[in-house]
Design a protein around this motif. Structure first.
Motif: not given
Ligand code: FES
Ligand SMILES: [Fe+2]
Length: 349
Positions: A19, A23, A32, A149, A151, A248-249, A259-263
């Motif tokens: 994360g 957060e 989580k 970011s 998600s 991108t994780t 869970l896709i997260t773009h930063t």
């Protein structure tokens, strides 16, 4: 390839993206699910982050319903047992003075956690190995935290989320947006790849001319894309002394949710003015992928066997290959040796 394979397992002994630093507000707990494990995250007054198994060893209630106390301990909401950020039980309020009890025997499992550039990483597996495995390498220098970011939870397995992300052939069909590329403009691509510590890299090159967004940046940008296990894609665009980096994780929550997260990090001060616009573009992109994944799930319900072709799907095949090699090395207690070779791939997209 079948739609569900042995490969659907989650890798152990590796750092997963957990994360964003922002957060974790001081004295707030955050729960989580990562690779089916319930984990509670917290930040102590001194700013240190910690990650514990989110289950009280007394009667099993999630610790995340409790609170972080002034003394830095996490207090369970049910009977008030207290735990240090290292997972050690420190207090059992119900004990009387004449009931000696060895608190040192009660521990909550802790997970090694690292915080770098505003991103949190958690080591899942044998904690003793966390020192020997490095975090995915990021192209430096980068600002101290991401400027943007985003998600989304995709209703699919980790493997499908990853191969969907690295798949170069869906672009012209799924990502048709006026701001990115005109409909169905397909060009032949030839890209050189090399193995890296935890994956593979599309070697730095000038991006294709049908990517309009690159033109706006001016100069002569060069792109490098790296994929690292367990599911991290880093795209770095350099032009002159400036740098834009998208990370991108993909972190599995369980077998069917990822869970896709773009930063996004950038070094151009003026780009910050366009943050709302960039957020809109990024969200549009991610929603296009999400819709494709949702529709794909309808088909995968009947568990069809699937077909991966060369060269457009070669990166997906590489992913399965290195994932298997990593899992085997971990089970033999050996360091991972990347089985990939330097290669040129060609496809049309
Ligand atoms: S369940 Fe946590 S203190 Fe009892
Ligand atoms: Fe996509």
């Amino acid at each position: 390839m079948t739609s569900k394979t042995d490969n659907d397992l989650f890798l152990k002994d590796i750092w997963y993206f957990a994360g964003l630093s922002c957060e974790l507000k001081p004295e707030k707990l955050l729960s989580k699910k990562m690779a089916t494990l319930p984990i509670v995250f917290g930040r102590t007054k001194s700013g240190a982050v910690f990650a514990l198994k989110d289950i009280c060893p007394h009667r099993g209630i999630p610790l995340s319903y409790g609170k972080l106390l002034e003394n830095g301990h996490l207090e369970c909401c049910y009977h008030g047992w207290q735990f240090t950020p290292e997972g050690q039980c420190a207090t059992i309020p119900s004990l009387t003075k004449d009931q000696p009890f060895d608190l040192s025997k009660i521990k909550v499992q802790t997970y090694p956690i690292r915080e770098e550039l505003g991103l949190l990483w958690v080591f899942l597996g044998d904690p003793l190995k966390s020192e020997t495995v490095s975090l995915p390498e990021l192209p430096l220098p980068l600002p101290s935290k991401p400027q943007l970011s985003l998600s989304m939870v995709f209703p699919c397995s980790l493997d499908h989320a990853i191969i969907g992300l690295m798949d170069p052939a869906h672009g012209p069909f799924i990502h048709q947006s006026w701001f990115w590329r005109s409909a169905r403009s397909i060009h032949e691509k030839t890209k050189a790849f090399c193995p890296t510590a935890l994956g593979f890299q599309m070697i730095r090159h000038k991006p294709s001319t049908n990517a309009r967004a690159y033109k706006i940046l001016g100069g002569s940008p060069e792109t490098e894309i790296t994929f690292s296990l367990p599911g991290i894609r880093v795209e770095s665009i350099r032009f002159g002394r400036h740098h834009i980096c998208g990370i991108t994780t993909i972190t599995p929550q369980d077998d069917t949710h990822s869970l896709i997260t773009h930063t996004l990090f950038w070094t151009l001060p003026w780009l910050t003015l366009f943050k709302p616009l960039i957020t809109f573009f990024a969200r549009t992109f991610l929603r296009q992928d999400l819709l494709a994944v949702q529709r794909q799930q309808e088909g995968l319900q009947s568990n069809p066997s699937l077909l991966l072709i060369k060269d457009a799907d070669t990166q997906a095949l590489w992913y399965f290959k290195i994932k298997k090699a990593y899992a085997e090395a971990a089970s033999r207690q050996e360091p991972f040796k990347n089985p990939l070779k330097k290669t040129i791939l060609k496809w049309r997209s």
